[in-house]
Scaffold this motif. Structure first.
Motif, PDB file in Angstrom:
ATOM      1  N   GLU A  56     -20.852  47.863  63.511  1.00 26.62           N
ATOM      2  CA  GLU A  56     -20.404  47.113  64.684  1.00 26.62           C
ATOM      3  C   GLU A  56     -18.888  47.090  64.686  1.00 26.62           C
ATOM      4  O   GLU A  56     -18.252  46.819  63.665  1.00 26.62           O
ATOM      5  CB  GLU A  56     -20.972  45.688  64.670  1.00 26.62           C
ATOM      6  CG  GLU A  56     -22.387  45.602  65.180  1.00 26.62           C
ATOM      7  CD  GLU A  56     -22.691  44.252  65.828  1.00 26.62           C
ATOM      8  OE1 GLU A  56     -21.817  43.378  65.810  1.00 26.62           O
ATOM      9  OE2 GLU A  56     -23.808  44.102  66.353  1.00 26.62           O
ATOM     10  N   SER A  58     -15.161  46.227  67.143  1.00 25.82           N
ATOM     11  CA  SER A  58     -14.558  45.525  68.268  1.00 25.82           C
ATOM     12  C   SER A  58     -13.636  46.508  68.975  1.00 25.82           C
ATOM     13  O   SER A  58     -12.708  47.048  68.372  1.00 25.82           O
ATOM     14  CB  SER A  58     -13.769  44.313  67.786  1.00 25.82           C
ATOM     15  OG  SER A  58     -13.104  43.697  68.869  1.00 25.82           O
ATOM     16  N   VAL A  90     -13.219  43.497  76.290  1.00 25.77           N
ATOM     17  CA  VAL A  90     -13.252  43.716  74.851  1.00 25.77           C
ATOM     18  C   VAL A  90     -14.662  43.370  74.385  1.00 25.77           C
ATOM     19  O   VAL A  90     -15.156  42.265  74.653  1.00 25.77           O
ATOM     20  CB  VAL A  90     -12.221  42.850  74.107  1.00 25.77           C
ATOM     21  CG1 VAL A  90     -12.348  43.032  72.600  1.00 25.77           C
ATOM     22  CG2 VAL A  90     -10.807  43.203  74.569  1.00 25.77           C
ATOM     23  N   ARG A  92     -18.022  43.765  71.383  1.00 28.07           N
ATOM     24  CA  ARG A  92     -18.586  44.149  70.094  1.00 28.07           C
ATOM     25  C   ARG A  92     -19.615  45.220  70.408  1.00 28.07           C
ATOM     26  O   ARG A  92     -20.479  45.049  71.273  1.00 28.07           O
ATOM     27  CB  ARG A  92     -19.280  42.968  69.417  1.00 28.07           C
ATOM     28  CG  ARG A  92     -18.347  41.867  68.957  1.00 28.07           C
ATOM     29  CD  ARG A  92     -17.492  42.273  67.775  1.00 28.07           C
ATOM     30  NE  ARG A  92     -18.280  42.615  66.604  1.00 28.07           N
ATOM     31  CZ  ARG A  92     -17.751  43.078  65.463  1.00 28.07           C
ATOM     32  NH1 ARG A  92     -16.433  43.263  65.387  1.00 28.07           N
ATOM     33  NH2 ARG A  92     -18.499  43.348  64.438  1.00 28.07           N
ATOM     34  N   LYS A 107     -23.204  47.876  73.724  1.00 33.00           N
ATOM     35  CA  LYS A 107     -22.570  46.560  73.660  1.00 33.00           C
ATOM     36  C   LYS A 107     -23.540  45.527  73.107  1.00 33.00           C
ATOM     37  O   LYS A 107     -24.687  45.442  73.543  1.00 33.00           O
ATOM     38  CB  LYS A 107     -22.090  46.142  75.051  1.00 33.00           C
ATOM     39  CG  LYS A 107     -21.355  44.808  75.064  1.00 33.00           C
ATOM     40  CD  LYS A 107     -20.753  44.510  76.415  1.00 33.00           C
ATOM     41  CE  LYS A 107     -21.804  44.094  77.419  1.00 33.00           C
ATOM     42  NZ  LYS A 107     -21.185  43.621  78.689  1.00 33.00           N
ATOM     43  N   GLU A 111     -16.373  39.902  73.886  1.00 27.25           N
ATOM     44  CA  GLU A 111     -15.356  39.079  73.239  1.00 27.25           C
ATOM     45  C   GLU A 111     -14.293  38.620  74.235  1.00 27.25           C
ATOM     46  O   GLU A 111     -13.716  37.551  74.076  1.00 27.25           O
ATOM     47  CB  GLU A 111     -14.710  39.864  72.095  1.00 27.25           C
ATOM     48  CG  GLU A 111     -15.698  40.184  70.964  1.00 27.25           C
ATOM     49  CD  GLU A 111     -15.030  40.891  69.808  1.00 27.25           C
ATOM     50  OE1 GLU A 111     -13.892  41.390  69.976  1.00 27.25           O
ATOM     51  OE2 GLU A 111     -15.632  40.957  68.731  1.00 27.25           O
TER      52      GLU A 111
END
Length: 536
Positions: A56, A58, A90, A92, A107, A111
């Protein structure tokens, strides 16, 4: 244009179309790659730092890919195509696939929300593969579609910075829901042994999303048909089985629901096409006959047809089509012209935007006003473009390979009392450029036709064959209006049409404008109308 020269230009254009995108405005129109084998991903892991499948990360989404996925950049510089990500967001994301220079992800959380993000109105948006951009503000959708056309013009057509000036504003839609006049739904095995009907989920071909809330893309009349089918399948309790392409067992393949009417204030009419493997007896008695009876009684349904067997080829369809309720006929009106459609007829699926597209084409033709021009209508289908401009010119000559479409075009000319439009069956992918204009301007019966002043061409997604482009350059019509549903192949063909002249019998063209038209809101697709003028 000599064939050798055409091949060189085409090869360069194809190479540009396949090259990685690095446009100055950060538009990355990356095509979906094939899945990489796990062993390949593992072997190349050292080239990508510590990013692995299942990780995962970002990331910030900076653009949309042509597939509808968000384009993101990993810390090591690799491009990550993330399903569900929106430019400016943005997210994760879980890495699902890895290649040498490209990764795929999904996705898992937001965030920071994108400035153009909205709540998708459809409850099936997250699963269904029908509306990739329903979570994006519509004005932003239109902007992204124009950017896509600018990008391919700069990158494939080699317009560079001039691309921005060549591309006009995208013609947006007033209605972004209930705009489709035709939808195809699939059948699949559901829970408890029952059959369900719906749309394919993203990235899957062996299941469907059960559209319990209907589909916001189609008319309310069509939604009632879909609801009636769902309820009938529920009551059938597994007696109507979905066709399994692996085992070859089952009956129900797909159902296509088509809606027409409304432009002249009348009620909308619905045609339902059931594709199955059923025998003739099953259409008269049993569960399938019961389904047909239920569908035929839905308000607005005027036609139910059954399609069985066969395949569709360039020479036409070998499928057997039979009207089991009403006639295999539906009439749609576009800018005052009636079009009689059969279940196999191609017609633009957004009637309102199709009317705008046709008006855009008429304006692009720049008729003199004295009705003297001769128009050559390539890939004419049921005659939508040619019949729409017939009143502006002296003659329309339409070419189409699908025999059913040619019959529809001829019938539509008669329906509207248009006598100056003739349509012929010609395979535009099998022309001989060595014959020059005669290679195109000769009927199947050998009659030579006059040279056109204006050419309208509306090919399928692969674009035009290089031999056809070479013949068009020898014909040298004063104007070419090129309509496309694939800006990338259109840009490739524009490069061929505008290449320098190779002699007196080879006419080069100048690209004047390209106008994007949003035929399909909430999807990644965009239509574009390019206008070319003959160089002196």
């Amino acid at each position: 244009m000599p064939r050798a020269f055409a091949r060189v230009v085409l090869a360069r254009a194809l190479a540009a179309a396949r090259a990685p995108v690095a446009h100055a405005a950060r538009r990355l129109a990356v095509a979906r790659p094939p899945c990489a084998a796990k062993s390949t991903a593992a072997a190349a892991a050292s080239d990508r730092g510590d990013v692995r499948v299942g990780d995962e990360v970002s990331v910030e989404c900076v653009d949309f890919a042509t597939s509808g996925e968000g384009v993101c950049k990993l810390a090591n510089g690799m491009v990550l195509l993330c399903d569900g990500a929106t430019p400016g967001e943005v997210v994760r994301a879980r890495v699902t696939k890895l290649r040498k220079k490209l990764a795929h992800g999904a996705k898992t959380a937001t965030e920071r929300a994108a400035p153009n993000a909205v709540t998708a109105p459809c409850p099936h948006h997250e699963q269904c593969g029908g509306c990739a951009w329903q979570h994006v503000n519509y004005d932003a959708q239109v902007g992204h579609k124009r950017n896509r056309v600018v990008d391919v013009l700069a990158r494939i057509y080699k317009a560079g910075e001039d691309a921005e000036a060549k591309v006009g504003a995208c013609v947006g839609a007033d209605e972004t829901s209930r705009y489709r006049n035709k939808m195809e739904f699939a059948f699949a095995s559901g829970t408890r042994g029952k059959t369900v009907v719906g749309l394919r989920p993203r990235g899957a071909n062996d299941s469907v999303v059960d559209l319990s809330g209907g589909c916001l893309l189609q008319s309310e009349e069509a939604d009632r048909v879909l609801a009636a089918i769902r309820e009938t399948l529920e009551r059938a309790d597994g007696r109507l089985e979905a066709f399994d392409r692996t085992s070859g067992e089952g009956t129900l393949r797909s159902v296509t629901i088509r809606t027409a009417g409304g432009e002249r204030g009348g009620e909308k009419a619905v045609m339902v096409d059931l594709a199955t493997t059923a025998s003739p007896n099953e259409l008269k008695t049993g569960p399938l006959a019961g389904l047909i009876d239920v569908v035929s009684k839905v308000p607005g349904v005027v036609s139910v047809v059954h399609t069985s067997g066969g395949t569709t080829t360039k020479a036409g369809s070998t499928k057997k089509v039979e009207a089991v309720f009403g006639e295999n006929k539906l009439v749609e009106t576009l800018n005052g012209i009636d079009f009689e459609l059969s279940s196999a007829s191609f017609f633009q699926t957004n009637t309102e935007q199709a009317a705008r597209l046709v008006r855009q084409v008429r304006e692009a033709c720049a008729f003199s006003g004295d009705k003297s021009e001769i128009v050559l209508d390539l890939f004419c289908g049921v005659g939508t473009m040619g019949l729409s401009v017939a009143s502006d010119c002296s003659r329309v000559m339409g070419w189409e390979v699908v025999p059913e479409a040619v019959k529809d075009a001829k019938r539509n000319a008669e329906l509207n009392n248009i006598t100056n439009a003739k349509f012929y069956r010609v395979d535009l992918a099998r022309l001989n450029p060595s014959k020059g204009p005669k290679g195109l301007l000769t009927t199947p019966k050998g009659k030579e036709l006059p040279m056109p002043d204006i050419v309208i061409t509306d090919p399928a997604r692969p674009g035009m064959d290089s031999a056809l482009i070479a013949i068009l350059r020898t014909i040298g019509a004063r104007r070419i209006v090129y309509v496309s549903c694939n800006p990338a192949t259109q840009a490739r063909d524009l490069l061929l049409l505008t290449a320098p002249s190779e002699g007196a019998d080879d006419v080069a063209y100048e690209l004047k404008t390209v106008t994007p038209v949003d035929m399909f809101p909430h999807t990644t697709h965009v239509e574009s109308v390019a206008v070319l003028e003959r160089k002196a």
